[in-house]
Design a protein around this motif. Structure first.
Motif, PDB file in Angstrom:
ATOM      1  N   LEU A 143       0.862  -1.177   0.000  1.00 14.16           N
ATOM      2  CA  LEU A 143       0.000   0.000   0.000  1.00 14.16           C
ATOM      3  C   LEU A 143       0.901   1.230   0.000  1.00 14.16           C
ATOM      4  O   LEU A 143       1.843   1.310   0.788  1.00 14.16           O
ATOM      5  N   ILE A 144       0.618   2.164  -0.900  1.00  9.40           N
ATOM      6  CA  ILE A 144       1.455   3.358  -0.964  1.00  9.40           C
ATOM      7  C   ILE A 144       0.711   4.525  -0.324  1.00  9.40           C
ATOM      8  O   ILE A 144      -0.416   4.832  -0.726  1.00  9.40           O
ATOM      9  N   VAL A 145       1.346   5.148   0.672  1.00  8.06           N
ATOM     10  CA  VAL A 145       0.718   6.267   1.356  1.00  8.06           C
ATOM     11  C   VAL A 145       1.716   7.414   1.446  1.00  8.06           C
ATOM     12  O   VAL A 145       2.873   7.194   1.806  1.00  8.06           O
ATOM     13  N   GLU A 146       1.252   8.588   1.122  1.00  8.11           N
ATOM     14  CA  GLU A 146       2.103   9.751   1.349  1.00  8.11           C
ATOM     15  C   GLU A 146       1.749  10.357   2.707  1.00  8.11           C
ATOM     16  O   GLU A 146       0.574  10.533   3.021  1.00  8.11           O
ATOM     17  N   VAL A 147       2.786  10.648   3.487  1.00 13.30           N
ATOM     18  CA  VAL A 147       2.569  11.371   4.741  1.00 13.30           C
ATOM     19  C   VAL A 147       3.172  12.748   4.562  1.00 13.30           C
ATOM     20  O   VAL A 147       4.337  12.886   4.181  1.00 13.30           O
ATOM     21  N   TYR A 148       2.369  13.750   4.818  1.00  8.78           N
ATOM     22  CA  TYR A 148       2.733  15.107   4.452  1.00  8.78           C
ATOM     23  C   TYR A 148       2.811  15.964   5.718  1.00  8.78           C
ATOM     24  O   TYR A 148       1.876  15.993   6.514  1.00  8.78           O
ATOM     25  N   ALA A 149       3.943  16.649   5.885  1.00  9.26           N
ATOM     26  CA  ALA A 149       4.153  17.393   7.131  1.00  9.26           C
ATOM     27  C   ALA A 149       4.178  18.880   6.876  1.00  9.26           C
ATOM     28  O   ALA A 149       4.683  19.342   5.848  1.00  9.26           O
ATOM     29  N   LYS A 150       3.604  19.622   7.788  1.00 12.35           N
ATOM     30  CA  LYS A 150       3.740  21.078   7.758  1.00 12.35           C
ATOM     31  C   LYS A 150       3.577  21.584   9.178  1.00 12.35           C
ATOM     32  O   LYS A 150       3.060  20.876  10.043  1.00 12.35           O
ATOM     33  N   GLN A 151       4.060  22.790   9.428  1.00  9.58           N
ATOM     34  CA  GLN A 151       3.893  23.359  10.773  1.00  9.58           C
ATOM     35  C   GLN A 151       2.400  23.496  11.067  1.00  9.58           C
ATOM     36  O   GLN A 151       1.741  24.268  10.380  1.00  9.58           O
ATOM     37  N   PHE A 152       1.782  22.940  11.967  1.00  5.18           N
ATOM     38  CA  PHE A 152       2.189  21.872  12.867  1.00  5.18           C
ATOM     39  C   PHE A 152       1.118  20.809  12.762  1.00  5.18           C
ATOM     40  O   PHE A 152       0.303  20.646  13.640  1.00  5.18           O
ATOM     41  N   GLN A 153       1.095  20.159  11.631  1.00  7.56           N
ATOM     42  CA  GLN A 153       0.001  19.286  11.264  1.00  7.56           C
ATOM     43  C   GLN A 153       0.485  18.182  10.327  1.00  7.56           C
ATOM     44  O   GLN A 153       1.430  18.393   9.571  1.00  7.56           O
ATOM     45  N   TRP A 154      -0.176  17.041  10.396  1.00  4.49           N
ATOM     46  CA  TRP A 154       0.105  15.967   9.448  1.00  4.49           C
ATOM     47  C   TRP A 154      -1.083  15.782   8.518  1.00  4.49           C
ATOM     48  O   TRP A 154      -2.223  15.932   8.939  1.00  4.49           O
ATOM     49  N   GLU A 155      -0.804  15.454   7.290  1.00  2.84           N
ATOM     50  CA  GLU A 155      -1.861  15.023   6.393  1.00  2.84           C
ATOM     51  C   GLU A 155      -1.390  13.748   5.717  1.00  2.84           C
ATOM     52  O   GLU A 155      -0.213  13.393   5.799  1.00  2.84           O
ATOM     53  N   ALA A 156      -2.323  13.066   5.054  1.00  2.00           N
ATOM     54  CA  ALA A 156      -1.935  11.841   4.365  1.00  2.00           C
ATOM     55  C   ALA A 156      -2.627  11.781   3.020  1.00  2.00           C
ATOM     56  O   ALA A 156      -3.647  12.422   2.794  1.00  2.00           O
ATOM     57  N   ARG A 157      -2.044  11.018   2.112  1.00  2.32           N
ATOM     58  CA  ARG A 157      -2.652  10.851   0.796  1.00  2.32           C
ATOM     59  C   ARG A 157      -2.440   9.409   0.359  1.00  2.32           C
ATOM     60  O   ARG A 157      -1.299   8.932   0.302  1.00  2.32           O
ATOM     61  N   TYR A 158      -3.530   8.727   0.098  1.00  5.63           N
ATOM     62  CA  TYR A 158      -3.442   7.343  -0.368  1.00  5.63           C
ATOM     63  C   TYR A 158      -3.369   7.341  -1.886  1.00  5.63           C
ATOM     64  O   TYR A 158      -3.953   8.203  -2.537  1.00  5.63           O
ATOM     65  N   ALA A 159      -2.668   6.355  -2.432  1.00  5.13           N
ATOM     66  CA  ALA A 159      -2.408   6.373  -3.873  1.00  5.13           C
ATOM     67  C   ALA A 159      -3.631   6.015  -4.711  1.00  5.13           C
ATOM     68  O   ALA A 159      -3.619   6.170  -5.924  1.00  5.13           O
ATOM     69  N   GLY A 160      -4.670   5.521  -4.086  1.00  5.10           N
ATOM     70  CA  GLY A 160      -5.910   5.257  -4.818  1.00  5.10           C
ATOM     71  C   GLY A 160      -5.854   3.973  -5.618  1.00  5.10           C
ATOM     72  O   GLY A 160      -4.988   3.117  -5.405  1.00  5.10           O
ATOM     73  N   GLU A 161      -6.793   3.850  -6.575  1.00  5.95           N
ATOM     74  CA  GLU A 161      -6.946   2.583  -7.275  1.00  5.95           C
ATOM     75  C   GLU A 161      -5.704   2.177  -8.075  1.00  5.95           C
ATOM     76  O   GLU A 161      -5.338   1.001  -8.102  1.00  5.95           O
ATOM     77  N   ASP A 162      -5.064   3.136  -8.727  1.00  6.97           N
ATOM     78  CA  ASP A 162      -3.868   2.784  -9.500  1.00  6.97           C
ATOM     79  C   ASP A 162      -2.655   2.524  -8.613  1.00  6.97           C
ATOM     80  O   ASP A 162      -1.602   2.124  -9.075  1.00  6.97           O
ATOM     81  N   ASN A 163      -2.815   2.737  -7.316  1.00 10.52           N
ATOM     82  CA  ASN A 163      -1.732   2.581  -6.338  1.00 10.52           C
ATOM     83  C   ASN A 163      -0.471   3.335  -6.765  1.00 10.52           C
ATOM     84  O   ASN A 163       0.648   2.877  -6.574  1.00 10.52           O
ATOM     85  N   GLU A 164      -0.668   4.488  -7.369  1.00  9.28           N
ATOM     86  CA  GLU A 164       0.460   5.320  -7.760  1.00  9.28           C
ATOM     87  C   GLU A 164       0.130   6.765  -7.391  1.00  9.28           C
ATOM     88  O   GLU A 164      -0.924   7.271  -7.785  1.00  9.28           O
TER      89      GLU A 164
END
Lengths: 583, 335
Positions: free
Chosen positions: B159-180
């Motif tokens: 499973l490919i997941v992006e974890v995205y950081a910024k002052q002072f919070q986390w976000e995430a993004r899943y790669a979806g159906e194409d897993n890209e």
């Protein structure tokens, strides 16, 4: 190196002195002054860590507009953590320790009239003084001093939008450090040249006391690594002030995309730690050298494995320049590099182990004279082992993953380089105080100072490993945002109490030190019955160190309790007896 | 003004200490036989304090340590950790004992001469070779774990997941159906597109942005980390996972969750730890705490560094899939 006596004024004798003994005292006093600030800061942030919401009048009194009703702001918390680290590592344990004892002991123990260049030596001190002043001034900047951690990783240190301390405070930090580096380079070059060229007749390299070996190798590491920090700092200044992108790329902050493109913060990490790790040994080796000398003298025994000790100093110095990446296992660096750095890092454990075992063997069947300097030296060996061993966890890339940047690291490096080096510095002060001031420090106060400090140091740093293993990151202003960490709150209170105890114990030292300068008992010429050359000079300081000829050296410095000699010490200047073999 | 008072107070204390001491100790400044004796005994006592503190800490503080690892890779980590720790404790126990014992045993006596013992190649060889051999083993073992953890190239259907950081919070993004994952850059940040996803990239359309991190049990997750402003570090202590988030580059870490959040809540060590925490919270009159996995920031990043967290929920793959399907894709969000 002037034999002719020109008239000295107050200014040339006490302020712009070129005499290494005076310069060493200047380093020590400046170092102590900075140390008081650094330790005091740790008291303040320990209060915040233990009782995050409580109001303290001491915080209200000292932190001005950075606090609200006796509770410090998160920004100033990070700032004092940063400045505590900077001051302790550079100003106290580099300049204060190495500057003091290299200056005092190199000419005295090798048999030279002064440093190779007295003038450069003076310039070195005054640059250090200037950089100290700038660092202290930065504390009073409106937005607060530098607050990106003592490692000043960009982009945090580059962008005032990210943290207020990265404005003028950071500029002053960089200016101060640039001057500091110039100072330590001048000092180091001088030490190297002096050791190589000005040894007295018979003082072969293999007859040098281990203190000198340690200072000599330390100076070499300094010359190799400090310029890299200077270049790192200069590039950071460029990024901050002239819009270059050495360390910065793709940044969006406060609703705005910045123009930076193509740089990498990882580059900074490489440059920083290329100094930063050798720096650990720049701090530690002089302390180990001092300890070698003091343990041998006070055990009335030769240091065990003199040549192995020199070998391990050289090995540690060499390896120290190729291990910096162990600070960066989770920086995003290629994992293959991580493997290489794990290998080189764990190699350092071998010479370190040799040193530890040799110290312990030196004590074996000794006749230990428990002077305060000796207590601190034994204390150093203990904290060096305790702190060094956890390096096996942190130096192993796989294990580092989960303890990186937690309190486990804080506990590790405080024991192995913080406490150990400061013990070495205290040991040196107690031992060579009579040489510096012609008077003795009070013994009883020395004992109290050591025992309270020793209990407090372990009381602070031993439990600290556990809160690190509980997963608590360092540099958190408060743990109240995580119910997960509610159970470390009690441990933090214990730690803070020990920290205050340890901090308060240093008042005993300060009292002892400053009053002994004026009121201490007059010293005899060789109070510790030591072999080395510094004790052959007159108690009253004279320019040029020896009134007549510089004595020639006939033996190594560790002939303690040598069979066939009446006394249990034989000064290096004593010629070999008929049929006596050199050790 | 109060600051001055504190400084004055310290000076007064210092002078008082000196006065008391100078009355007590007028004459001797060098350790006498009596001092050697007292200090030697104190070293023995300190040795006892030292071992006491060690044992006390291990007994008292073992309950605050992290519970069992919640990832497959973490299990190997924990074994390596235990092996290293046992080794460290053995060496620590022996060397510190010798140090304090010798300090006690050989405390100075007048007239006794120390043994002139300057060298022994045999001994030195022993304590060069033994550490070298032990370390070689440790390095090899450590590196095998390291390579195993860091190399995710052989993962099947991760499973490919992006974890995205910024002052002072986390976000995430899943790669979806194409897993890209679709391309992204901070220059594309606009309004609701907070991660700067490049909407002209067709891989981006099915990506799923979230504010909570859900992970499926038993499937390898490859995390891609980004940061938009300063360095952050994505620290997931329960999974023995950490990687810095670096502006301008994408970093990576991978692990396979092995325990769902529910299972971890029922783990013995977790129960003990949570009970301990809730006792403390009850005393302070706070609500009871329920265990959750967390993602914390572990690289100094600014004023609210100490409160930059995101909840992680590990669930069975079927639950995870239905959760993911109920989330909006980038295409839906940006519209």
């Amino acid at each position: 190196m002037s034999d002719h006596h020109h008239k000295e004024t107050f200014v040339t004798k006490y302020i712009f002195s070129t005499d290494h003994k005076m310069i060493s005292k200047q380093y020590l006093i400046t170092g102590i002054f900075m140390g008081v600030i650094g330790v005091f800061m740790s008291m303040l942030f320990r209060l915040q860590i233990a009782w995050p919401e409580k109001s303290f009048s001491i915080i209200e009194a000292f932190l001005g507009h950075h606090q609200d009703g006796g509770v410090m702001s998160p920004d100033i918390y990070l700032a004092i953590v940063t400045i505590h680290g900077t001051i302790m590592v550079f100003f106290v344990l580099t300049a204060g320790l190495s500057g003091t004892f290299s200056n005092l002991l190199i000419p005295l123990q090798i048999g030279a009239r002064d440093m190779a260049s007295g003038f450069l030596n003076m310039v070195s001190y005054w640059l250090f003084f200037l950089s100290s002043i700038i660092m202290v001034i930065s504390l009073f900047v409106e937005a607060g001093p530098a607050s990106a951690g003592w490692t000043i990783y960009p982009p945090l240190s580059a962008l005032p939008q990210a943290i207020p301390g990265s404005g003028l405070g950071m500029t002053l930090w960089l200016v101060s450090m640039a001057i500091f580096i110039a100072s330590s380079l001048l000092g180091a070059l001088n030490y190297i040249v002096t050791v190589l060229n000005l040894r007295t007749v018979g003082m072969k390299m293999t007859r040098l006391p281990l203190t000198i070996w340690a200072f000599f190798i330390t100076a070499i590491i300094g010359v190799v690594s400090f310029p890299v920090l200077l270049s790192a700092a200069l590039l950071l200044i460029f990024d901050r002030s002239f819009g270059t992108s050495f360390y910065l790329s793709d940044i969006f902050i406060q609703g705005e995309v910045l123009h930076y493109q193509g740089g990498s913060p990882v580059l900074f990490e490489h440059l920083f730690w290329f100094l930063g790790h050798p720096e650990v040994y720049i701090v530690l080796l002089p302390a180990l050298g001092i300890t070698s000398e003091i343990i041998s003298t006070n055990s009335r025994k030769p240091i065990f494995g003199y040549r192995a000790m020199i070998g391990s100093i050289i090995a540690i110095a060499f390896l120290s320049t190729i291990v910096w990446g162990h600070h960066m296992f989770v920086s995003g660096m290629n994992p293959f590099l991580g493997s290489v750095f794990t290998f080189t890092t764990l190699l350092i454990a071998i010479p370190s182990a040799v040193k530890a075992f040799n110290y312990i063997t030196t004590l074996w069947k000794g006749n230990l004279q428990m002077n305060p300097a000796m207590l601190f030296s034994i204390g150093l060996v203990s904290t060096f082992i305790s702190g060094g061993l956890t390096g096996l966890v942190l130096g192993d890339s796989a294990l580092d993953i989960n303890v990186h940047d937690t309190y486990f690291v804080v506990a590790h490096f405080h024991l192995v380089m913080g406490v150990s080096a400061i013990y070495g510095m205290f040991a040196g002060v107690y031992h060579w105080f009579p040489k510096m001031y012609g008077r003795m420090m009070n013994k009883t106060l020395g004992y109290w100072h050591f025992w309270i400090t020793a209990v407090a140091a372990y009381g602070v740093f031993f439990p600290m490993h556990f809160i690190g293993l509980a997963g608590l990151p360092r540099r958190y202003y408060s743990n109240t945002a995580f119910p997960l960490f509610d159970d470390v709150a009690d441990v933090n209170i214990v730690i803070t109490m020990f920290a205050i105890l340890g901090g308060a114990a240093q008042i005993i030292f300060l009292a002892n030190f400053f009053i002994s300068i004026y009121k201490g008992k007059k010293a005899t010429q060789n109070p510790w019955k030591s072999n080395t050359l510094e004790w052959t000079t007159p108690i009253e300081h004279i320019h040029g160190n020896w009134p007549g000829e510089i004595p020639a050296v006939h033996r190594w410095p560790y002939d303690y309790s040598k069979p066939g000699h009446e006394e249990d010490y034989v000064c290096q200047t004593t010629p070999l007896m008929d049929g006596e073999e050199e050790s | 003004m109060t600051a001055l008072l504190y400084i004055l107070l310290a000076i007064v204390v210092a002078v008082a200490i000196w006065q008391i001491a100078s009355i007590l100790n007028l004459k001797s400044v060098i350790a006498t036989e009596k001092d050697n004796n007292t200090q030697g005994i104190l070293f023995a006592a300190f040795g006892i304090f030292f071992y006491g503190l060690m044992i006390f800490s291990f007994v008292k503080y073992s309950s605050i340590l992290l519970p069992d690892s919640a990832s497959v890779e973490g299990d190997r980590y924990d074994t390596l950790y235990m092996v290293t720790m046992v080794l460290i404790l053995i060496v620590q126990a022996i060397t510190q004992f010798l140090l304090f014992y010798f300090a006690f045993k050989y405390r100075g006596i007048k007239g006794r001469k120390a043994l002139f013992y300057a060298d022994s190649h045999k001994l030195e060889l022993i304590w060069t070779v033994i550490p070298a051999v032990v370390l070689a083993g440790l390095v090899l073992y450590g590196l095998s774990v390291w390579i195993d953890v860091m190399d995710a190239s052989d993962a099947e259907d991760p499973l490919i997941v992006e974890v995205y950081a910024k002052q002072f919070q986390w976000e995430a993004r899943y790669a979806g159906e194409d897993n890209e994952l679709g391309l992204a850059n901070v220059r594309n940040i606009k309004g609701i597109n907070t991660m700067g996803v490049d909407m002209t990239d067709k891989n981006a359309l099915d990506d799923i942005p979230t504010r909570e991190l859900h992970l499926p049990k038993g499937r390898k997750v490859i995390f891609k980390f980004r940061s938009q402003d300063v360095l952050h570090s994505a620290y997931m202590p329960h999974f023995r996972a950490q990687m810095n988030c670096v502006p301008g580059m994408v970093t990576q870490f991978a692990f396979t969750p092995s325990m769902t959040t529910e299972e971890m809540r029922l783990n013995d060590k977790t129960i003990t730890k949570v009970e301990g925490i809730n006792k403390i919270r009850a005393e302070k009159g706070e609500d009871p705490y329920e265990f959750d996995y967390l993602l914390l920031c572990n690289k100094i990043c600014g004023a609210s560094h100490y409160n930059m967290q995101m909840k992680i929920i590990v669930e069975e793959e079927s639950e995870f899939n239905s959760w993911l399907n109920s989330q909006k894709t980038m295409a839906q969000v940006v519209q």
